[in-house]
Design a protein around this motif. Structure first.
Motif, PDB file in Angstrom:
ATOM      1  N   ARG A  36       8.178  -6.711 -20.266  1.00 43.41           N
ATOM      2  CA  ARG A  36       7.805  -5.684 -21.268  1.00 43.41           C
ATOM      3  C   ARG A  36       6.460  -5.064 -20.907  1.00 43.41           C
ATOM      4  N   LEU A  37       6.365  -4.628 -19.684  1.00 46.24           N
ATOM      5  CA  LEU A  37       5.106  -4.074 -19.205  1.00 46.24           C
ATOM      6  C   LEU A  37       4.750  -2.789 -19.927  1.00 46.24           C
ATOM      7  N   LYS A  38       3.448  -2.604 -20.071  1.00 45.81           N
ATOM      8  CA  LYS A  38       2.908  -1.422 -20.743  1.00 45.81           C
ATOM      9  C   LYS A  38       2.032  -0.658 -19.752  1.00 45.81           C
ATOM     10  N   THR A  39       1.794   0.599 -20.045  1.00 43.34           N
ATOM     11  CA  THR A  39       0.949   1.400 -19.152  1.00 43.34           C
ATOM     12  C   THR A  39      -0.442   0.793 -19.025  1.00 43.34           C
ATOM     13  N   GLU A  40      -0.916   0.165 -20.075  1.00 47.52           N
ATOM     14  CA  GLU A  40      -2.248  -0.437 -20.030  1.00 47.52           C
ATOM     15  C   GLU A  40      -2.313  -1.710 -19.178  1.00 47.52           C
ATOM     16  N   ASP A  41      -1.173  -2.166 -18.681  1.00 46.02           N
ATOM     17  CA  ASP A  41      -1.167  -3.290 -17.745  1.00 46.02           C
ATOM     18  C   ASP A  41      -1.466  -2.834 -16.314  1.00 46.02           C
ATOM     19  N   THR A  42      -1.530  -1.548 -16.104  1.00 43.12           N
ATOM     20  CA  THR A  42      -1.824  -1.021 -14.775  1.00 43.12           C
ATOM     21  C   THR A  42      -3.187  -1.500 -14.303  1.00 43.12           C
ATOM     22  N   ALA A  43      -3.215  -2.139 -13.146  1.00 42.27           N
ATOM     23  CA  ALA A  43      -4.454  -2.708 -12.613  1.00 42.27           C
ATOM     24  C   ALA A  43      -4.167  -3.339 -11.251  1.00 42.27           C
ATOM     25  N   ARG A 103      -6.269 -26.806   1.616  1.00 44.07           N
ATOM     26  CA  ARG A 103      -6.373 -28.154   1.074  1.00 44.07           C
ATOM     27  C   ARG A 103      -5.259 -28.432   0.086  1.00 44.07           C
ATOM     28  N   ALA A 104      -5.206 -29.646  -0.374  1.00 44.97           N
ATOM     29  CA  ALA A 104      -4.144 -30.087  -1.261  1.00 44.97           C
ATOM     30  C   ALA A 104      -4.011 -29.169  -2.469  1.00 44.97           C
ATOM     31  N   PHE A 105      -2.951 -28.409  -2.489  1.00 44.44           N
ATOM     32  CA  PHE A 105      -2.747 -27.419  -3.528  1.00 44.44           C
ATOM     33  C   PHE A 105      -2.664 -28.043  -4.892  1.00 44.44           C
ATOM     34  N   GLY A 106      -2.111 -29.220  -4.947  1.00 39.93           N
ATOM     35  CA  GLY A 106      -1.849 -29.826  -6.241  1.00 39.93           C
ATOM     36  C   GLY A 106      -3.087 -30.103  -7.059  1.00 39.93           C
ATOM     37  N   TYR A 107      -4.249 -30.046  -6.470  1.00 39.63           N
ATOM     38  CA  TYR A 107      -5.468 -30.346  -7.215  1.00 39.63           C
ATOM     39  C   TYR A 107      -6.226 -29.100  -7.643  1.00 39.63           C
ATOM     40  N   TYR A 108      -5.584 -27.951  -7.478  1.00 36.93           N
ATOM     41  CA  TYR A 108      -6.226 -26.709  -7.839  1.00 36.93           C
ATOM     42  C   TYR A 108      -5.585 -26.091  -9.079  1.00 36.93           C
ATOM     43  N   ASP A 109      -6.425 -25.710 -10.000  1.00 32.63           N
ATOM     44  CA  ASP A 109      -5.987 -24.862 -11.099  1.00 32.63           C
ATOM     45  C   ASP A 109      -5.985 -23.423 -10.593  1.00 32.63           C
ATOM     46  N   VAL A 110      -5.053 -22.642 -11.097  1.00 32.96           N
ATOM     47  CA  VAL A 110      -4.923 -21.272 -10.608  1.00 32.96           C
ATOM     48  C   VAL A 110      -4.898 -20.304 -11.782  1.00 32.96           C
ATOM     49  N   GLY A 111      -5.598 -19.226 -11.613  1.00 34.57           N
ATOM     50  CA  GLY A 111      -5.624 -18.193 -12.637  1.00 34.57           C
ATOM     51  C   GLY A 111      -5.237 -16.841 -12.074  1.00 34.57           C
ATOM     52  N   TRP A 112      -4.851 -15.940 -12.965  1.00 32.63           N
ATOM     53  CA  TRP A 112      -4.608 -14.540 -12.626  1.00 32.63           C
ATOM     54  C   TRP A 112      -5.597 -13.685 -13.409  1.00 32.63           C
ATOM     55  N   PHE A 113      -6.173 -12.747 -12.717  1.00 35.22           N
ATOM     56  CA  PHE A 113      -7.073 -11.770 -13.318  1.00 35.22           C
ATOM     57  C   PHE A 113      -6.578 -10.384 -12.935  1.00 35.22           C
ATOM     58  N   ARG A 114      -7.098  -9.387 -13.619  1.00 41.47           N
ATOM     59  CA  ARG A 114      -6.763  -8.014 -13.257  1.00 41.47           C
ATOM     60  C   ARG A 114      -7.987  -7.127 -13.458  1.00 41.47           C
ATOM     61  N   GLN A 115      -7.976  -6.036 -12.721  1.00 44.31           N
ATOM     62  CA  GLN A 115      -9.081  -5.084 -12.834  1.00 44.31           C
ATOM     63  C   GLN A 115      -8.535  -3.682 -12.744  1.00 44.31           C
ATOM     64  N   ALA A 116      -8.729  -2.942 -13.805  1.00 41.14           N
ATOM     65  CA  ALA A 116      -8.328  -1.538 -13.846  1.00 41.14           C
ATOM     66  C   ALA A 116      -9.502  -0.680 -13.401  1.00 41.14           C
TER      67      ALA A 116
END
Length: 128
Positions: free
Chosen positions: A85-92, A27-40
């Protein structure tokens, strides 16, 4: 139906950079909010960043502020997460997610249950 396909990720040394991409189809992409999540491993899925459909509003977890940048290109139906400036704790495993904007509802971007569609996930490993 909306589909999210992720690319990017991989292995990088601490201090390095990576860019994740999320292509949204359907569907019309422009009407969607997008998020990023992570899981370690062994941890809850946590919010990283989000961007409104217009791109005018961005939101970041404290852990991402100053290091990560979320952006979108609505002409290409894509959202990006530039991670510096990635850190080891960003691993996920990192996931992009989309939710349709609604005039009568304020989205809580940091809550993964607010999102309707999810990408397949991509591994980010930061070595020391």
């Amino acid at each position: 139906q909306v589909q999210l396909v992720q690319s990017g990720g991989g292995l990088v040394q601490a201090g390095g950079s990576l860019r994740l991409s999320c292509t949204v189809s359907g569907r019309a992409f422009g009407y969607y909010d997008v998020g990023w999540f992570r899981q370690a491993p062994g941890k809850e899925r946590e919010f990283v960043a989000a961007i409104s459909w217009s791109g005018g509003n961005t939101y970041y977890a404290d852990s991402a502020k100053g290091r990560f940048t979320i952006s979108r290109d609505n002409a290409k139906n894509m959202v990006f997460l530039q991670m510096n400036r990635l850190k080891t704790e960003d691993t996920a495993v990192y996931y992009c997610a989309a939710v349709a904007e609604r005039a009568d509802y304020v989205i809580d971007y940091g809550v993964h249950g607010e999102y309707d569609y999810w990408g397949q996930g991509t591994q980010v490993t930061v070595s020391s």
